[in-house]
Design an enzyme around this catalytic site. Structure first.
Site, PDB file in Angstrom:
ATOM      1  N   GLU A  78      -0.175 -75.201  44.290  1.00 52.88           N
ATOM      2  CA  GLU A  78       0.566 -76.408  43.882  1.00 52.88           C
ATOM      3  C   GLU A  78       1.243 -77.054  45.095  1.00 52.88           C
ATOM      4  O   GLU A  78       1.988 -76.407  45.814  1.00 52.88           O
ATOM      5  CB  GLU A  78       1.587 -76.057  42.804  1.00 52.88           C
ATOM      6  CG  GLU A  78       2.585 -77.155  42.447  1.00 52.88           C
ATOM      7  CD  GLU A  78       1.981 -78.504  42.100  1.00 52.88           C
ATOM      8  OE1 GLU A  78       1.033 -78.562  41.303  1.00 52.88           O
ATOM      9  OE2 GLU A  78       2.450 -79.527  42.660  1.00 52.88           O
ATOM     10  N   HIS A 560      -1.181 -93.318  32.139  1.00 53.74           N
ATOM     11  CA  HIS A 560      -2.120 -92.601  31.282  1.00 53.74           C
ATOM     12  C   HIS A 560      -3.510 -92.477  31.894  1.00 53.74           C
ATOM     13  O   HIS A 560      -4.465 -92.205  31.175  1.00 53.74           O
ATOM     14  CB  HIS A 560      -2.238 -93.310  29.926  1.00 53.74           C
ATOM     15  CG  HIS A 560      -1.035 -93.178  29.049  1.00 53.74           C
ATOM     16  ND1 HIS A 560      -0.950 -93.765  27.806  1.00 53.74           N
ATOM     17  CD2 HIS A 560       0.136 -92.531  29.211  1.00 53.74           C
ATOM     18  CE1 HIS A 560       0.224 -93.481  27.257  1.00 53.74           C
ATOM     19  NE2 HIS A 560       0.901 -92.735  28.096  1.00 53.74           N
ATOM     20  N   ALA A 594      -7.234 -84.745  33.345  1.00 51.87           N
ATOM     21  CA  ALA A 594      -7.526 -86.047  32.745  1.00 51.87           C
ATOM     22  C   ALA A 594      -8.632 -86.795  33.496  1.00 51.87           C
ATOM     23  O   ALA A 594      -9.276 -87.675  32.926  1.00 51.87           O
ATOM     24  CB  ALA A 594      -6.257 -86.904  32.695  1.00 51.87           C
ATOM     25  N   PRO A 605      -1.842 -89.296  26.287  1.00 49.19           N
ATOM     26  CA  PRO A 605      -2.811 -88.315  26.790  1.00 49.19           C
ATOM     27  C   PRO A 605      -2.328 -86.870  26.954  1.00 49.19           C
ATOM     28  O   PRO A 605      -3.153 -85.969  27.045  1.00 49.19           O
ATOM     29  CB  PRO A 605      -3.210 -88.875  28.156  1.00 49.19           C
ATOM     30  CG  PRO A 605      -2.085 -89.754  28.563  1.00 49.19           C
ATOM     31  CD  PRO A 605      -1.463 -90.272  27.306  1.00 49.19           C
TER      32      PRO A 605
HETATM   33  C1  LIG Z   1       6.137 -91.158  34.085  1.00 50.59           C
HETATM   34  C2  LIG Z   1       5.091 -90.660  33.132  1.00 50.59           C
HETATM   35  C3  LIG Z   1       5.293 -90.790  31.759  1.00 50.59           C
HETATM   36  C4  LIG Z   1       4.329 -90.330  30.866  1.00 50.59           C
HETATM   37  N1  LIG Z   1       4.619 -90.305  29.523  1.00 50.59           N
HETATM   38  C5  LIG Z   1       3.773 -89.668  28.677  1.00 50.59           C
HETATM   39  C6  LIG Z   1       4.132 -89.424  27.321  1.00 50.59           C
HETATM   40  O1  LIG Z   1       5.254 -89.696  26.872  1.00 50.59           O
HETATM   41  N2  LIG Z   1       3.214 -88.840  26.499  1.00 50.59           N
HETATM   42  C7  LIG Z   1       1.982 -88.475  26.945  1.00 50.59           C
HETATM   43  O2  LIG Z   1       1.189 -87.972  26.154  1.00 50.59           O
HETATM   44  N3  LIG Z   1       1.627 -88.670  28.230  1.00 50.59           N
HETATM   45  C8  LIG Z   1       2.498 -89.212  29.109  1.00 50.59           C
HETATM   46  N4  LIG Z   1       2.174 -89.329  30.426  1.00 50.59           N
HETATM   47  C9  LIG Z   1       0.820 -88.910  30.853  1.00 50.59           C
HETATM   48  C10 LIG Z   1       0.616 -87.390  30.964  1.00 50.59           C
HETATM   49  O3  LIG Z   1       1.782 -86.772  31.447  1.00 50.59           O
HETATM   50  C11 LIG Z   1      -0.590 -87.134  31.895  1.00 50.59           C
HETATM   51  O4  LIG Z   1      -1.729 -87.718  31.319  1.00 50.59           O
HETATM   52  C12 LIG Z   1      -0.891 -85.649  32.116  1.00 50.59           C
HETATM   53  O5  LIG Z   1       0.263 -84.954  32.496  1.00 50.59           O
HETATM   54  C13 LIG Z   1      -1.958 -85.489  33.201  1.00 50.59           C
HETATM   55  O6  LIG Z   1      -2.255 -84.117  33.380  1.00 50.59           O
HETATM   56  P1  LIG Z   1      -3.270 -83.617  34.513  1.00 50.59           P
HETATM   57  O7  LIG Z   1      -3.392 -82.149  34.343  1.00 50.59           O
HETATM   58  O8  LIG Z   1      -4.492 -84.447  34.465  1.00 50.59           O
HETATM   59  O9  LIG Z   1      -2.559 -83.957  35.910  1.00 50.59           O
HETATM   60  P2  LIG Z   1      -1.099 -83.583  36.468  1.00 50.59           P
HETATM   61  O10 LIG Z   1      -0.256 -83.037  35.376  1.00 50.59           O
HETATM   62  O11 LIG Z   1      -0.629 -84.758  37.213  1.00 50.59           O
HETATM   63  O12 LIG Z   1      -1.361 -82.378  37.477  1.00 50.59           O
HETATM   64  C14 LIG Z   1      -1.843 -82.508  38.792  1.00 50.59           C
HETATM   65  C15 LIG Z   1      -1.159 -81.468  39.656  1.00 50.59           C
HETATM   66  O13 LIG Z   1      -1.904 -81.271  40.855  1.00 50.59           O
HETATM   67  C16 LIG Z   1      -1.020 -81.187  41.962  1.00 50.59           C
HETATM   68  N5  LIG Z   1      -1.799 -81.572  43.158  1.00 50.59           N
HETATM   69  C17 LIG Z   1      -2.362 -82.778  43.410  1.00 50.59           C
HETATM   70  N6  LIG Z   1      -3.034 -82.752  44.588  1.00 50.59           N
HETATM   71  C18 LIG Z   1      -2.899 -81.500  45.074  1.00 50.59           C
HETATM   72  C19 LIG Z   1      -3.365 -80.861  46.260  1.00 50.59           C
HETATM   73  N7  LIG Z   1      -4.141 -81.499  47.153  1.00 50.59           N
HETATM   74  N8  LIG Z   1      -3.020 -79.560  46.463  1.00 50.59           N
HETATM   75  C20 LIG Z   1      -2.248 -78.886  45.557  1.00 50.59           C
HETATM   76  N9  LIG Z   1      -1.782 -79.457  44.427  1.00 50.59           N
HETATM   77  C21 LIG Z   1      -2.110 -80.747  44.180  1.00 50.59           C
HETATM   78  C22 LIG Z   1       0.105 -82.140  41.588  1.00 50.59           C
HETATM   79  O14 LIG Z   1       1.273 -81.877  42.342  1.00 50.59           O
HETATM   80  C23 LIG Z   1       0.250 -81.866  40.097  1.00 50.59           C
HETATM   81  O15 LIG Z   1       1.138 -80.798  39.833  1.00 50.59           O
HETATM   82  C24 LIG Z   1       3.119 -89.780  31.354  1.00 50.59           C
HETATM   83  C25 LIG Z   1       2.912 -89.639  32.718  1.00 50.59           C
HETATM   84  C26 LIG Z   1       3.900 -90.043  33.616  1.00 50.59           C
HETATM   85  C27 LIG Z   1       3.669 -89.837  35.084  1.00 50.59           C
END
Ligand SMILES: Cc1cc2nc3c(=O)[nH]c(=O)nc-3n(C[C@H](O)[C@H](O)[C@H](O)COP(=O)(O)OP(=O)(O)OC[C@H]3O[C@@H](n4cnc5c(N)ncnc54)[C@H](O)[C@@H]3O)c2cc1C
Ligand SMILES: *[C@@H]1O[C@H](CO)[C@@H](O)[C@H](O)[C@H]1NC(C)=O
Ligand SMILES: *[C@@H]1O[C@H](CO)[C@@H](O)[C@H](O)[C@H]1NC(C)=O
Ligand SMILES: *[C@@H]1O[C@H](CO)[C@@H](O)[C@H](O)[C@H]1NC(C)=O
Ligand SMILES: *[C@@H]1O[C@H](CO)[C@@H](O)[C@H](O)[C@H]1NC(C)=O
Ligand SMILES: *[C@@H]1O[C@H](CO)[C@@H](O)[C@H](O)[C@H]1NC(C)=O
Ligand SMILES: *[C@@H]1O[C@H](CO)[C@@H](O)[C@H](O)[C@H]1NC(C)=O
Ligand SMILES: *[C@@H]1O[C@H](CO)[C@@H](O)[C@H](O)[C@H]1NC(C)=O
Ligand SMILES: *[C@@H]1O[C@H](CO)[C@@H](O)[C@H](O)[C@H]1NC(C)=O
Ligand SMILES: *[C@@H]1O[C@H](CO)[C@@H](O)[C@H](O)[C@H]1NC(C)=O
Length: 624
Positions: A78, A560, A594, A605
């Site tokens: 991370e 999203h 995602a 999402p």
């Molecule tokens: C401000 C905000 C409000 C939102 N509100 C909502 C809501 O109310 N309801 C809802 O359903 N969805 C909401 N969402 C959307 C939802 O949170 C996301 O769709 C979801 O969390 C995405 O998950 P993920 O696993 O794809 O990516 P993420 O959860 O973003 O995970 C990616 C991870 O990879 C790490 N990373 C990236 N590059 C590297 C690297 N090179 N080396 C090591 N680590 C790395 C990052 O630090 C992060 O921890 C919101 C998002 C945000 C940002």
């Protein structure tokens, strides 16, 4: 902003005694420890599975693999640290999420904390060329540490459509619904804390007692704005539905939240999944560790080159994977990691001097996201305005309730009741949408809502706010747009932000949908007994031209985004991974987050990402 700027605590986390590094903080302080679950920085180590990104999907997959009876060894790499440490109690307290997560329209950069890294978009043509900060959670928890924590599932029709697009019933509603249930520990509304006169209904059968570890609840507070807004929605022909977790969205009802009702704290993928797998398993976590590139032996992913950061120096080492590397770096960074590692459009890689391992033109394309417009109304019931404006009396009262009873305004995400979803109604369709837009919309399933109206007790208020003034943000989101965005790399270095272009309102049809959604939301608002006046948009924004101008100048984002490494059927040349997330032309490498969605389903999402990761973990464990 380069990533290095937000890593000042790296040395602390790497060297402090394991016993003091915890993550879950309740009334007794730090109580749950990762203890011996830290990987050793700088030491080349081999694991069965190596996961890049301790975010929403990454922690979910990591936990399921580590908790399996085979006792696999699993590393989670991370880039960030622990949000609980970096942003104190702000990130954990649900009622602070509006300050914390939304610099974009709260409008003050000083509200951005260290755990939230905003990537500046390319100028958005549909938004009058504005560049916007796209917040991402760079911490264990990822998006679930940064987001509003609204929990709702997508629709039956959307998932069946997804299965059809990828020609694989693995993704049909019947096959994903059990995995939506699997991740959730549900608590019904607690009417000893929530005003019992409020009518909060939920879909009981959408949850099961064996589910978990993610807490889903209603917080311990719901505001008085609910009933009058619900009445207005009824008046406009929307029907009440029992929650948004059993495959239906069209209608109105109360949305749940990822909040642990016992402590009234945010339930993130870190406090839930990662904590559940820490201790007594083969899980090791690597905070403040940046994945630089995936290392290949031929076309097999063999491990990850990483860089750790201390206050005085950077150091690099390799973490090897016996079985698989799983990429979960999120919508903008998973395609970035692929590209710098040699997987992506060959011409882009060549331009950066990167050797091609698999030429996949779709990496970084097909970005699908939901544009958002925030209206802010002056209302005649109490909202969070006082807290937002820093009224110390209101804040003290809320803090006292929170500390003594885990209740009150700070225990709630600021929304819940009277959230609604619909297709644009006939009158609006015929007034505002062109035939072309209507034809485009007709391609979506019947139960796919085209838009969403979200009341939020928070965020922007006028600077001349009086002590008795109450404002409610009422936002509309577009779920069926036609423009897709893209991303590419700025350099071969993952410490540099990628170049991102969400391309919101990039097609004329989408601008028409925005006008339709704007008009409809205003109609609902002004037909309610709740609304006194509109602060934004100003009352003088009335003609179609003025509305379009206002939208282009004020539309914002929902964070999203998905589909930048999208999955597809074997004959789909516009895809990056197969229906189990395996990267084309490569063995031992999956994308699980995602970015690998085939399409962006309507709704919010987060719940979809948890389900998606559960489903992928199951596929990995059972080799299906
Ligand atoms: C401000 C905000 C409000 C939102 N509100 C909502 C809501 O109310 N309801 C809802 O359903 N969805 C909401 N969402 C959307 C939802 O949170 C996301 O769709 C979801 O969390 C995405 O998950 P993920 O696993 O794809 O990516 P993420 O959860 O973003 O995970 C990616 C991870 O990879 C790490 N990373 C990236 N590059 C590297 C690297 N090179 N080396 C090591 N680590 C790395 C990052 O630090 C992060 O921890 C919101 C998002 C945000 C940002
Ligand atoms: C709550 O709302 C539902 C749906 O509108 C309705 O069926 C039910 O009777 C209401 N219950 C109360 C106690 O008002
Ligand atoms: C799982 O493996 C780890 C080492 O990777 C070990 O410490 C732990 O005791 C094992 N757990 C079980 C239940 O075998
Ligand atoms: C690459 O894989 C081959 C077999 O597939 C193996 O013999 C070789 O040792 C591997 N090379 C490295 C550097 O791991
Ligand atoms: C959160 O932390 C701040 C700073 O230490 C403190 O002033 C505030 O009272 C805390 N809030 C709660 C609800 O504990
Ligand atoms: C992204 O899309 C824009 C149009 O919105 C286009 O101009 C640009 O070339 C595309 N970039 C990439 C890397 O595909
Ligand atoms: C990355 O690019 C820089 C210059 O742009 C170059 O010096 C360096 O060798 C490259 N690194 C790799 C691993 O390709
Ligand atoms: C109330 O809603 C109706 C449609 O149901 C609409 O014609 C009317 O303009 C709305 N009133 C206001 C003040 O927006
Ligand atoms: C509406 O009024 C505001 C001032 O209250 C002004 O800034 C804005 O330009 C006006 N908009 C239009 C479309 O006239
Ligand atoms: C792929 O194959 C399916 C089923 O055979 C077919 O329906 C679809 O049109 C094909 N898609 C493409 C892009 O060729």
């Amino acid at each position: 902003m380069p990533l290095e700027l937000v890593w000042p605590l790296a040395a602390l986390v790497a060297t402090a005694s394991a016993a003091t590094i915890g993550a879950s903080i309740n009334n007794n302080g730090v109580t749950e420890l990762f203890g011996d679950s830290f990987g050793e920085p700088g030491v080349a180590t081999e694991y069965d599975y190596v996961i890049i990104g301790g975010g929403t999907a990454g922690n979910t997959v990591a936990a399921r693999l580590a908790l399996d009876s085979a006792n696999y060894s699993v590393a989670v790499i991370e880039a960030g640290s622990f949000y609980e440490i970096l942003s104190g109690n702000k990130t954990q307290i649900p009622g602070h999420n509006f300050e914390e997560a939304n610099p974009a329209y709260v409008g003050s950069s000083q509200l951005i904390t260290q755990t939230l890294h905003a990537i500046k978009t390319e100028p958005i043509q549909g938004y009058n060329g504005r560049s916007i900060g796209y917040t991402t959670g760079m911490t264990f928890g990822g998006g679930t540490a940064a987001n509003y924590a609204g929990y709702a599932r997508s629709t039956k029709g959307a998932h069946d459509y997804w299965a059809n697009v990828v020609q694989d019933s693995f993704w049909s509603w019947d096959n994903v619904y059990p995995f939506y249930k699997k991740s959730v520990n549900f608590s019904p509304p607690d009417f000893t804390k929530i005003d019992p006169s409020l009518n909060i209904t939920f879909d009981e059968n959408a949850y099961e007692t064996s589910g978990g570890p993610l807490h889903v609840s209603y917080g311990n507070f719901q505001g008085p704005y609910g009933p009058p807004l619900a009445e207005a929605l009824e008046g406009q022909g929307l029907e009440n539905i029992q929650g948004f977790s059993s495959g239906k969205l069209i209608g109105y009802g109360t949305i749940a939240a990822a909040v642990d009702p016992q402590t009234a704290t945010r339930s993130s993928s870190e406090t839930s999944f990662l904590q559940a797998a820490a201790g007594g398993t083969g899980l090791k976590i690597y905070p403040n560790t940046l994945a630089k590139r995936i290392i290949f032996n031929g076309t097999r992913a063999a491990g990850v080159e990483v860089k750790g950061n201390s206050l005085t120096s950077d150091f690099s080492w390799t973490i090897s994977a016996r079985k698989e590397v799983i990429l979960s770096a999120g919508v903008w960074r998973s395609p970035q990691v692929l590209m710098v590692s040699g997987v992506g459009p060959a011409d882009t890689l060549a331009a950066h001097g990167i050797d091609v391992v698999s030429d996949l033109p779709a990496v970084g394309q097909n970005a699908w996201d939901h544009p958002f417009m925030a209206h802010i109304y002056k209302v005649n019931v109490e909202t969070n305005s006082q807290i937002v404006s820093g009224n110390s009396e209101a804040l003290l009262e809320a803090e006292e309730q929170y500390r003594d009873h885990q209740s009150g305004r700070l225990s709630s995400i600021g929304t819940g009741q009277a959230v609604s979803f619909e297709k644009y109604p006939d009158a609006i369709r015929s007034d505002i949408l062109s035939q072309q837009a209507k034809d485009f919309l007709s391609g979506f399933p019947e139960d796919w809502p085209e838009t969403n109206y979200l009341p939020l007790e928070s965020s922007a208020v006028p600077t001349d706010l009086g002590p008795d003034d109450n404002y409610l943000l009422y936002g509309s989101t577009l779920f069926a747009t036609s423009a897709r965005g893209n991303m590419t790399i700025r350099s071969n270095n993952t410490a540099d932000d990628p170049v991102i272009n969400p391309n919101w309102l990039g097609e004329e049809a989408d601008v028409e949908m925005a006008v339709a959604s704007f008009t409809r939301l205003r109609e609902i608002a002004f037909n309610s007994t709740l609304v006194e006046s509109s602060w934004v948009p100003e009352a003088n924004v009335t003609t179609r031209e003025q509305i379009v101008d206002w939208i282009r100048q004020n539309a914002a984002l929902t964070y999203h985004g998905g589909c930048t490494c999208r999955m597809g059927a074997a004959n789909d040349t516009n895809a990056v991974v197969d229906t189990r997330g395996r990267v084309r032309g490569i063995t031992g490498l999956r994308v699980v987050d995602a970015s690998a969605f085939a399409l962006l389903p309507p709704g919010y999402p987060m719940a979809v990402v948890y389900m998606f990761a559960e489903k992928m973990a199951d596929a990995i464990l059972r080799s299906t």
